[in-house]
Every structure is written in C-alpha cells, then in structure tokens.
Enzyme design. Structure first.
Site, short mmCIF file in Angstrom:
data_model
loop_
_atom_site.label_atom_id
_atom_site.label_comp_id
_atom_site.label_asym_id
_atom_site.label_seq_id
_atom_site.Cartn_x
_atom_site.Cartn_y
_atom_site.Cartn_z
N PHE A 57 3.49 -5.41 -6.70
CA PHE A 57 3.13 -4.21 -5.96
C PHE A 57 4.39 -3.69 -5.27
O PHE A 57 4.77 -4.16 -4.20
CB PHE A 57 2.04 -4.53 -4.93
CG PHE A 57 1.27 -3.34 -4.43
CD1 PHE A 57 -0.03 -3.11 -4.84
CD2 PHE A 57 1.85 -2.44 -3.54
CE1 PHE A 57 -0.75 -2.02 -4.38
CE2 PHE A 57 1.15 -1.34 -3.08
CZ PHE A 57 -0.16 -1.13 -3.50
N ASP A 62 2.23 -2.47 4.02
CA ASP A 62 1.73 -3.83 4.14
C ASP A 62 2.84 -4.83 3.85
O ASP A 62 3.77 -4.55 3.10
CB ASP A 62 0.56 -4.05 3.18
CG ASP A 62 -0.21 -5.31 3.49
OD1 ASP A 62 0.25 -6.39 3.09
OD2 ASP A 62 -1.26 -5.21 4.14
N ASN A 79 5.27 8.54 -2.11
CA ASN A 79 5.69 7.18 -2.44
C ASN A 79 5.63 6.97 -3.94
O ASN A 79 4.69 7.44 -4.61
CB ASN A 79 4.78 6.14 -1.77
CG ASN A 79 4.85 6.19 -0.26
OD1 ASN A 79 5.75 5.62 0.35
ND2 ASN A 79 3.89 6.89 0.35
N PHE A 138 -3.70 6.60 -1.57
CA PHE A 138 -3.77 5.15 -1.75
C PHE A 138 -3.68 4.76 -3.23
O PHE A 138 -4.48 5.23 -4.05
CB PHE A 138 -5.08 4.62 -1.17
CG PHE A 138 -5.11 4.58 0.33
CD1 PHE A 138 -5.02 3.37 1.00
CD2 PHE A 138 -5.20 5.75 1.08
CE1 PHE A 138 -5.02 3.33 2.39
CE2 PHE A 138 -5.21 5.72 2.46
CZ PHE A 138 -5.12 4.50 3.12
#
Length: 349
Positions: free
Chosen positions: A26, A79, A128, A328
């Site tokens: 990720f 995160d 992003n 997301f």
C-alpha cells in the site's frame, strides 16, 4: 458505519483477496499540485515513511528543529501501516533551516527540503497517487471485468471505514455527544466526531442514490459540480435534459451533502430525496447544527485517474491510480473484490 450495508455501483464482487499483506503493498505519494517557491520563511520537507503515522513524524520534526509543535504542519493524515511519501511544513521565520542530513527516525527518510512562502495547511493538496498490491485473488476474470467498468464509470465516492474510527467508535461517540451523554473538550476529538457524523450522512445519501439507480440521473433541484472543481450549482427544471447530457458525458458530477448548520443546498425533488434519507438522523443533524459546522457538497461518484493494472500472476494484481484529495483508495478496492482480512489502512485526507 458498516460499509457492508452501502450499495455497490457494479454489484457486490464475486472475487475475494487480501489488501496489504505487508506495508509495501500500500504505497501513497502525495501530489501537492504546485511546485515549492524555493524561497520564503517556510521549509517544505518531503519524507518517505513506513511504520510511522503523520502526527508522530510531525511531533518528532518539531523536537528535532526545536520548534513548537504548532509550527509544523502537513496537508493530510496518512496511516502508519503503509509506505507513504508526504510533505511536512516547518515555519522558520528568520531562522536557518535545521541540518536534515542528521535527521534520524526509524522508518523515515528525508527525500528533499525546499523553502516556500506559504504555510502548508490541511487540505492544501491536489491528490494522491496510489500503488496497491492485491493478493490471493480468487476470480481474475471478474476482477478484469470490474476494472473496465471502473475505468468507464468510476466507483462510489464513499468515505472509508477509517473515517469512523476503529469499530466505528467515532460515530458512537458522536451520538453520545449529541445526546449530552458525554462532554468532548479536546479539539481533535471534536473534529473527528463531527467529521464522522457528516461523512456517515454523505455515505447514507450516496448509497440510497445508487440503490435507486440515481447516481447519474439528474433530479430537479440537484446540486451539480463541474468535474475537478469544488463549486456547484442547482439544476433547474428547464435545464434537466441539457444537464443530463453533461453528466452522462462526465462534464458534471451529481453531489450529496456533507450537512452543516445551513440548508443542504438542493431544491425541489432532490431536496425531498435528501431529507427523506436523513429523516432518522436527527441526533447527528442536531449535533452538526449545535456545533455550527459549515456544510459542503461532495461528488457521489469518483473516477480514478491514470489507472494501470499489472498482473504478476493469476492471483496477484498490482494496481496504480490517482485520486483527488479526500478520496479513499479502499472505496476503489471495495468495488473490485471482497477483502479476506479487514484492514483500516487508508488515506484520510
């Protein structure tokens, strides 16, 4: 917020698989959307991190540079269970830049540092770029078909589960706060709970639109947004045919509300639809109004840009794409496969 109860755009996937078997599966790279000025009283520092959350790195940078924590900012939270490249901003009026060659923090690497004239604030981010590795996929054919559908039609622009906290706790706390069962003094907690409340109501309305096949059907009084823009306008009855053509062509997006203390912004048929969806959300609506949160709108659908898929073998897919800030990646993955192992790793803003 139970994501399983939200409507899929392309139907529930038949394939299952694992997202983020390890952090390197990720990868997120911030896109500021501008080039640093090269001069000014702010220092923009780009850091690649693995195993560190954003606030932890910001606090460490403040101690390293001998600055008050308020003088270190960033554009969005990431995160810690991922490999991320993000920018931090150090406010150094009349000061020399710290020697970042001596900066040491496990899991972090300074990639570059450039002077800039303006502070980097939350939300001052264009988007992003994601590179994900999906493993142990059970139905390659279904996944390939869905990738084609997503490229053409997009995915629901849902807020991911991380917005609601572990186990949906932010939403639980928001309801307790709304009913005066708890007091919330910390600014960060107030922000998290209010954000979760508004996001849940957006997800609810968007899900209802998808369930009734209205995600791309313009209603009289709908709030429409130019693709790639934040501003919106209301659809008038005598313009519906023309506006429908523009939505179908991808020029306009239908929006749903992030409710605030003002009106929702829609009129007529669209307003009635949204009010019906929110009829049982009186607790959260009263909290939002009581705290005088400013309302806004968000596109119901999201179309990933620059999407590239690369099958390493029949059960392993590398997938890269770009999303605008606030969207997301897990909302994209949700339309591709069911996750065998729940994981909250995601970008927040």
């Amino acid at each position: 917020m139970d994501m399983e109860n939200l409507t899929w755009l392309h139907g529930k996937p038949t394939a299952s698989g694992i997202l983020k078997a390890n952090p390197e599966d990720f990868v997120v790279v911030e896109d500021l959307g501008f080039e640093p000025d090269g001069e000014g009283e702010h220092l923009l520092v780009r850091i690649r991190k693995n195993g560190c959350n954003t606030q932890f790195v910001a606090d460490y940078l403040a101690r390293f540079a001998k600055l008050h924590p308020r003088l270190v900012s960033y554009a969005g939270l990431k995160d810690r269970h991922a490999v991320t490249e993000q920018w931090f901003c150090l406010h150094l009026p009349g000061k020399e830049a710290p020697d970042l060659a001596t900066f040491e923090l496990e899991g972090c690497e300074v990639l570059e540092a450039v002077r800039h004239k303006r502070k980097l604030r939350i939300g001052s981010l264009k988007g992003n770029a994601f590179t994900l590795v999906l493993r142990h996929i059970t139905d390659r054919q279904d996944v390939e078909q869905r990738l084609q559908q997503i490229a053409a039609q997009g995915v629901p622009n849902y807020f991911g589960s991380q917005r609601f906290g572990r186990g949906g706790n932010n939403l639980v706390q928001a309801r307790l706060w709304a009913n005066n069962e708890i007091r919330v003094k910390e600014r960060s907690k107030r922000s998290f709970y209010l954000s979760a409340s508004r996001s849940a109501m957006f997800n609810l309305i968007s899900s209802h639109r998808l369930a009734q096949q209205l995600s791309t059907t313009v209603l009289e009084g709908d709030a429409l947004q130019l693709s790639g823009r934040g501003s919106w306008f209301v659809a008038q009855a005598d313009e519906l045919a023309t506006l429908q053509q523009r939505v179908t062509a991808g020029e306009l997006n239908i929006t749903a509300p992030l409710p605030g203390d003002s009106e929702l912004g829609t009129h007529g048929e669209a307003l009635a639809f949204e009010q019906a969806c929110l009829a049982e959300q009186t607790e959260l609506l009263s909290l939002i109004k009581r705290e005088r949160v400013e309302g806004s709108r968000r596109a119901v659908l999201l179309k990933p840009q620059n999407m590239i898929s690369n099958w390493w073998d029949d059960v392993t897919l590398e997938l890269s794409f770009w999303l605008p800030a606030g969207s997301f990646a897990t909302s994209v993955v949700r339309e591709i496969m069911n996750q065998d192992r729940a994981d909250d790793t995601d970008i927040i803003e």
